[in-house]
Design a protein around this motif. Structure first.
Motif, PDB file in Angstrom:
ATOM      1  N   GLY A 136       0.786  -1.226   0.000  1.00  0.00           N
ATOM      2  CA  GLY A 136       0.000   0.000   0.000  1.00  0.00           C
ATOM      3  C   GLY A 136       0.813   1.268   0.000  1.00  0.00           C
ATOM      4  O   GLY A 136       0.273   2.344  -0.264  1.00  0.00           O
ATOM      5  N   ASN A 137       2.114   1.208   0.287  1.00  0.00           N
ATOM      6  CA  ASN A 137       2.957   2.392   0.218  1.00  0.00           C
ATOM      7  C   ASN A 137       3.219   2.773  -1.239  1.00  0.00           C
ATOM      8  O   ASN A 137       3.156   1.935  -2.137  1.00  0.00           O
ATOM      9  N   ARG A 138       3.555   4.039  -1.433  1.00  0.00           N
ATOM     10  CA  ARG A 138       3.752   4.514  -2.802  1.00  0.00           C
ATOM     11  C   ARG A 138       4.794   5.627  -2.819  1.00  0.00           C
ATOM     12  O   ARG A 138       4.794   6.512  -1.970  1.00  0.00           O
ATOM     13  N   PHE A 139       5.666   5.580  -3.832  1.00  0.00           N
ATOM     14  CA  PHE A 139       6.740   6.557  -3.993  1.00  0.00           C
ATOM     15  C   PHE A 139       6.596   7.244  -5.338  1.00  0.00           C
ATOM     16  O   PHE A 139       6.323   6.596  -6.353  1.00  0.00           O
ATOM     17  N   GLN A 140       6.799   8.565  -5.351  1.00  0.00           N
ATOM     18  CA  GLN A 140       6.705   9.317  -6.604  1.00  0.00           C
ATOM     19  C   GLN A 140       7.810  10.374  -6.650  1.00  0.00           C
ATOM     20  O   GLN A 140       8.092  11.049  -5.665  1.00  0.00           O
ATOM     21  N   TRP A 141       8.405  10.520  -7.852  1.00  0.00           N
ATOM     22  CA  TRP A 141       9.468  11.514  -8.052  1.00  0.00           C
ATOM     23  C   TRP A 141       9.183  12.238  -9.359  1.00  0.00           C
ATOM     24  O   TRP A 141       9.011  11.622 -10.410  1.00  0.00           O
ATOM     25  N   THR A 142       9.115  13.573  -9.299  1.00  0.00           N
ATOM     26  CA  THR A 142       8.817  14.392 -10.468  1.00  0.00           C
ATOM     27  C   THR A 142       9.884  15.464 -10.619  1.00  0.00           C
ATOM     28  O   THR A 142      10.175  16.193  -9.669  1.00  0.00           O
ATOM     29  N   ILE A 143      10.461  15.567 -11.804  1.00  0.00           N
ATOM     30  CA  ILE A 143      11.403  16.644 -12.104  1.00  0.00           C
ATOM     31  C   ILE A 143      10.894  17.370 -13.342  1.00  0.00           C
ATOM     32  O   ILE A 143      10.253  16.781 -14.219  1.00  0.00           O
ATOM     33  N   ALA A 144      11.164  18.683 -13.402  1.00  0.00           N
ATOM     34  CA  ALA A 144      10.663  19.473 -14.531  1.00  0.00           C
ATOM     35  C   ALA A 144      11.568  20.673 -14.768  1.00  0.00           C
ATOM     36  O   ALA A 144      12.207  21.182 -13.839  1.00  0.00           O
ATOM     37  N   ARG A 145      11.589  21.093 -16.019  1.00  0.00           N
ATOM     38  CA  ARG A 145      12.298  22.318 -16.409  1.00  0.00           C
ATOM     39  C   ARG A 145      11.355  23.183 -17.229  1.00  0.00           C
ATOM     40  O   ARG A 145      10.673  22.702 -18.131  1.00  0.00           O
ATOM     41  N   GLN A 146      11.331  24.487 -16.924  1.00  0.00           N
ATOM     42  CA  GLN A 146      10.512  25.435 -17.668  1.00  0.00           C
ATOM     43  C   GLN A 146      11.383  26.593 -18.145  1.00  0.00           C
ATOM     44  O   GLN A 146      12.268  27.055 -17.421  1.00  0.00           O
ATOM     45  N   LEU A 147      11.108  27.050 -19.344  1.00  0.00           N
ATOM     46  CA  LEU A 147      11.769  28.242 -19.890  1.00  0.00           C
ATOM     47  C   LEU A 147      10.697  29.191 -20.384  1.00  0.00           C
ATOM     48  O   LEU A 147       9.936  28.863 -21.293  1.00  0.00           O
ATOM     49  N   ASN A 148      10.636  30.363 -19.757  1.00  0.00           N
ATOM     50  CA  ASN A 148       9.657  31.384 -20.120  1.00  0.00           C
ATOM     51  C   ASN A 148      10.408  32.539 -20.781  1.00  0.00           C
ATOM     52  O   ASN A 148      11.248  33.177 -20.149  1.00  0.00           O
ATOM     53  N   ASP A 149      10.105  32.779 -22.047  1.00  0.00           N
ATOM     54  CA  ASP A 149      10.793  33.809 -22.828  1.00  0.00           C
ATOM     55  C   ASP A 149       9.773  34.854 -23.244  1.00  0.00           C
ATOM     56  O   ASP A 149       8.909  34.599 -24.091  1.00  0.00           O
ATOM     57  N   ARG A 150       9.858  36.036 -22.647  1.00  0.00           N
ATOM     58  CA  ARG A 150       8.897  37.113 -22.900  1.00  0.00           C
ATOM     59  C   ARG A 150       9.615  38.302 -23.537  1.00  0.00           C
ATOM     60  O   ARG A 150      10.616  38.800 -23.010  1.00  0.00           O
ATOM     61  N   ASN A 151       9.072  38.769 -24.670  1.00  0.00           N
ATOM     62  CA  ASN A 151       9.611  39.930 -25.375  1.00  0.00           C
ATOM     63  C   ASN A 151       8.497  40.958 -25.544  1.00  0.00           C
ATOM     64  O   ASN A 151       7.433  40.635 -26.103  1.00  0.00           O
ATOM     65  N   GLU A 152       8.756  42.174 -25.091  1.00  0.00           N
ATOM     66  CA  GLU A 152       7.744  43.230 -25.139  1.00  0.00           C
ATOM     67  C   GLU A 152       8.256  44.379 -26.009  1.00  0.00           C
ATOM     68  O   GLU A 152       9.360  44.898 -25.801  1.00  0.00           O
TER      69      GLU A 152
END
Length: 775
Positions: free
Chosen positions: A379-395
């Motif tokens: 019944g035990n549970r293990f979870q691992w999440t990795i993520a990368r985000q790139l936000n490029d804003r030009n005004e």
């Protein structure tokens, strides 16, 4: 107002009692077990598809649905970690239906609301939109898709840019979980809308109230969960195509999804999705808004693998948009600015065009995520999440650069590049004595922002780490939960002052806690109560902004001495649900110490780039209290009336006054008729509704450049049906009209209300073609 709400609730309750009929005495009951271990599953959701009726399994895995009328139903059972299962029933009397669920992680473990027992606090109100209701919002942005929830509005910058507001709070106080990852972008600006394609989601959910324990700092106002459908492991090829057209702006949206598995590769699933959008100048009832077009191109890819208790998912998405900023919001002199505000009409008027000129903003957002988990037999549970985000804003500013070369013309005046790395590890421990279950987790975030152009905000590095622990206890109709979290944030900024590099270090740390209870008095009547704390450190824009924020058409000034916000939130709700009638009333009281907000200054400011309203980031102590009321009543066969009321009052406790830029009270009423199903169409419907938004009168005297606009009332209508083309193909058609009578109005939370009216009448046509296996 309180008396009116209380009286309305009593009237609706009396309707519910009359709506009950003596022949609705059927029931369904049974046990939900793990197919792999044979053990009962606690907290699984068993619901009737298409009805506001559902229950959770108790500590023995048992459920029971009572007071059902004879007829055909589709029963669905689901919980995180298992493959959802549906069964069709034809009830004439009592029936027993047991479920043996196969262990299979849904694609969005941390945001599956129908199984939120292991994620969001169960004692906090949750609202969810999916299926046909979500389809009706297709083509709109994320904030517009959520406006149907009580207590949820939007902060707008013109008609193309909007961001969600929950109980009067927005921007960095609302955490958005995009596919299990906290969305990180330049969301501090009013015109910095979430860079998310709503077509990715098959379910959008809102957690109201402070949720800092489970989701970390910044979740003072609530959490928005963007939930894709689980991957089609070992299923045949399927997909859908959505096409939406809008008359206002002559906008067109096309989105497609294709998904399936690989023959001979057991346990594998994949999905590909893409969206394109193109629109031109928006029209008010009296004139076009110059340079308000939009262009958008998005796509996403996902794949996953399952083998017994092991699973792994990878996901990639890219969001690209170009948005025109209303040129009439950029004015050359203070005299002209004050004249536009006083006269109520813009200087700049034009016809229709798809061309996007200066000023505009180009934004791209990339997200790549990998998640793995293992479900142990005990019944035990293990979870691992990795993520990368790139936000490029030009005004891009309104004014052309002095150098007319092609390179200079294509160079933005402001560039923000924000890179974010997140890492989350969660351990779900097995139920103790079948009644106590919990979660422990650790989250880290590292991000750095590089800016080029005018020094509106500095470059910075930021590091966060948080630890949390939550436990739930279920017994005899009660569900109790408690949790605690500790977060630490380190922020280092880099600026050039008098030609010298200057860095400043900021460190923030605090605890968050939650304590709540849910009481199920019967299958129809339940109540929730939650006390929660949360906190939020000031972001870089609030600390250091100093200049024209052209997208918002405002001059903004920060304050490096700002302290972290601290919130204490109490939220309670009572819900009654029967086959014919559902009503829920909730109240909340949120006290935020050192609340940070943009305060309008007495006079506009003149810069080399023109004249703009002038705002400063200011701190005070504020209280947010309000009521959310929703009700649905099938007062006659196939005909339902629904009402949603949001009442909010915000007070500046430190200065004994009201606050600016708070949503006005509103009520939304709708009546809907559904045709009986037959072999040709399914769920054909017609509805007409009215949204009334009151004038916001609770504002400090002479606190803004323009007094809050008058109250307004908008009528809308919708009609739609579903055609079964073949056994494995169906076509959905929907037609809607917003602002039927083309009313001229201005919303208080539209930052461009100083210059122009809001959008006029808008007719939309929606087509959805589904093929392959579908429910």
């Amino acid at each position: 107002m309180n008396r009116i709400v209380f009286s309305l609730f009593l009237i609706l309750t009396s309707f519910a009692l009359r709506a009950q009929t003596s022949d609705c005495a059927c029931f369904v009951k049974g046990v939900v077990k793990d197919q792999h271990t044979g053990q009962p599953i606690v907290g699984a959701t068993v619901l009737i598809v298409g009805k506001n009726s559902g229950v959770f399994t108790d500590e023995n895995g048992r459920y029971e649905l009572r007071n059902l009328c004879p007829g055909a139903y589709t029963l669905e059972c689901r919980i995180i970690g298992y493959n959802p299962f549906r069964e069709k029933l034809d009830l004439t009397a009592g029936h027993e239906e047991n479920f043996n669920l196969e262990e299979q992680e849904v694609h969005l473990k941390d945001v599956e609301i129908t199984a939120h027992r292991t994620d969001a606090p169960s004692s906090q109100p949750l609202s969810t939109i999916s299926g046909a209701d979500l389809d009706k919002t297709r083509g709109q942005n994320l904030a517009e898709s959520l406006k149907g929830f009580t207590g949820v509005t939007s902060l707008q910058t013109g008609s193309s840019i909007s961001k969600p507001v929950i109980h009067g709070l927005h921007s960095n106080r609302i955490l958005i979980m995009n596919n299990g990852v906290r969305q990180e972008g330049q969301q501090w600006g009013s015109e910095h809308a979430p860079e998310i394609d709503p077509f990715i989601a098959t379910r959008l959910s809102v957690v109201k109230g402070a949720a800092g324990v489970r989701y970390g700092s910044d979740a003072i106002g609530g959490v928005i969960l963007v939930e894709p459908e689980e991957l089609p492991f070992d299923k045949a090829l399927s997909g859908e195509v959505n096409a939406v057209g809008f008359t206002n702006g002559r906008q067109g949206v096309l989105s497609g999804t294709l998904q399936g598995s690989i023959k001979g590769f057991k346990g594998f699933g994949w999905r590909a999705q893409g969206t394109i959008k193109r629109g031109g100048n928006i029209r008010t009832p009296g004139y076009f808004l110059d340079n308000t077009g939009i262009s958008e191109k998005n796509f996403s890819l996902a794949a996953g693998y399952r083998n017994k208790g092991f699973g792994i998912d990878v996901f990639y998405s890219r969001f690209d948009t170009q948005i025109g900023i209303f040129s009439g919001s950029h004015i050359g002199s203070v005299t002209d600015l004050l004249s536009v505000i006083e006269n109520g009409e813009p200087f700049v008027k034009s016809g229709f065009s798809y061309n996007i000129a200066r000023p505009n903003q180009n934004v791209s957002h990339e997200l790549i995520k990998a998640e793995t988990h293992y479900h142990f037999q005990n019944g035990n549970r293990f979870q691992w999440t990795i993520a990368r985000q790139l936000n490029d804003r030009n005004e891009f500013d309104l004014h052309r650069p002095r150098n007319d070369s092609i390179a200079a013309l294509n160079k933005p005046e402001l560039t923000f590049k924000l890179t974010t790395l997140t890492n989350d590890v969660i351990w779900d421990h097995k139920p103790i004595a079948g009644k106590l279950a919990g979660q422990l987790g650790i989250s880290t975030l590292y991000q750095y922002n590089l800016m080029d152009g005018r020094p509106l905000i500095p470059n910075f590095n930021q590091f966060n780490i948080g630890f949390f622990w939550m436990e739930r206890y279920v017994t005899n109709g009660w569900e109790l939960e408690a949790g605690a979290r500790y977060d630490y944030r380190s922020l280092t900024s880099f600026r050039i002052v008098n030609r010298e590099k200057v860095s400043q270090d900021f460190k923030f740390a605090n605890f968050s806690g939650t304590l709540g209870a849910t009481r199920n008095f019967s299958e129809k009547f339940s109540a929730r109560l939650n006390f929660g704390t949360a906190w939020r450190a000031p972001n870089v824009s609030e600390l250091f902004s100093d200049g024209v924020h052209h997208g918002a058409a405002a001059f903004e000034k920060g304050d490096a001495t700002l302290k972290a916000e601290k919130a204490l939130n109490t939220i309670a709700s009572v819900k009654y649900a029967s086959p014919k009638f559902t009503a829920e009333i909730g109240g909340y009281y949120n006290i935020i110490s050192d609340f940070i907000y943009l305060k309008p200054q007495p006079e506009p400011i003149l810069t080399v780039r023109g004249a703009f309203p002038y705002f400063k980031y200011t701190q005070t102590d504020a209280s947010f209290k309000g009521i959310d009321l929703s009700a649905n009543w099938e007062f006659m066969k196939h005909t339902t009336v629904s009402s949603k009321l949001s009442y909010l009052r915000v007070y500046d406790r430190r200065n004994d006054n009201y606050l600016v830029l708070i949503p006005a009270n509103r009520i939304d009423n709708q009546i809907k008729y559904e045709l009986p199903e037959d072999a040709k169409w399914h769920k054909a419907y017609f509805s007409i509704g009215n949204l009334f938004v009151a004038q916001q009168k609770r504002v400090p005297p002479a606190s803004d450049f323009l007094a809050p606009p008058k109250a307004y009332s908008l009528w809308n209508a919708q009609v739609g049906t579903t055609f079964h083309v073949t056994e494995k193909q169906q076509l959905e058609v929907g037609l809607s009209v917003q602002n039927i009578f083309n009313v001229a109005y201005r919303d208080y939370l539209n930052r461009f209300r100083y210059y122009a009216d809001d959008m006029g009448r808008n007719v939309s046509l929606r087509l959805k073609w589904k093929f392959g296996a579908y429910d």
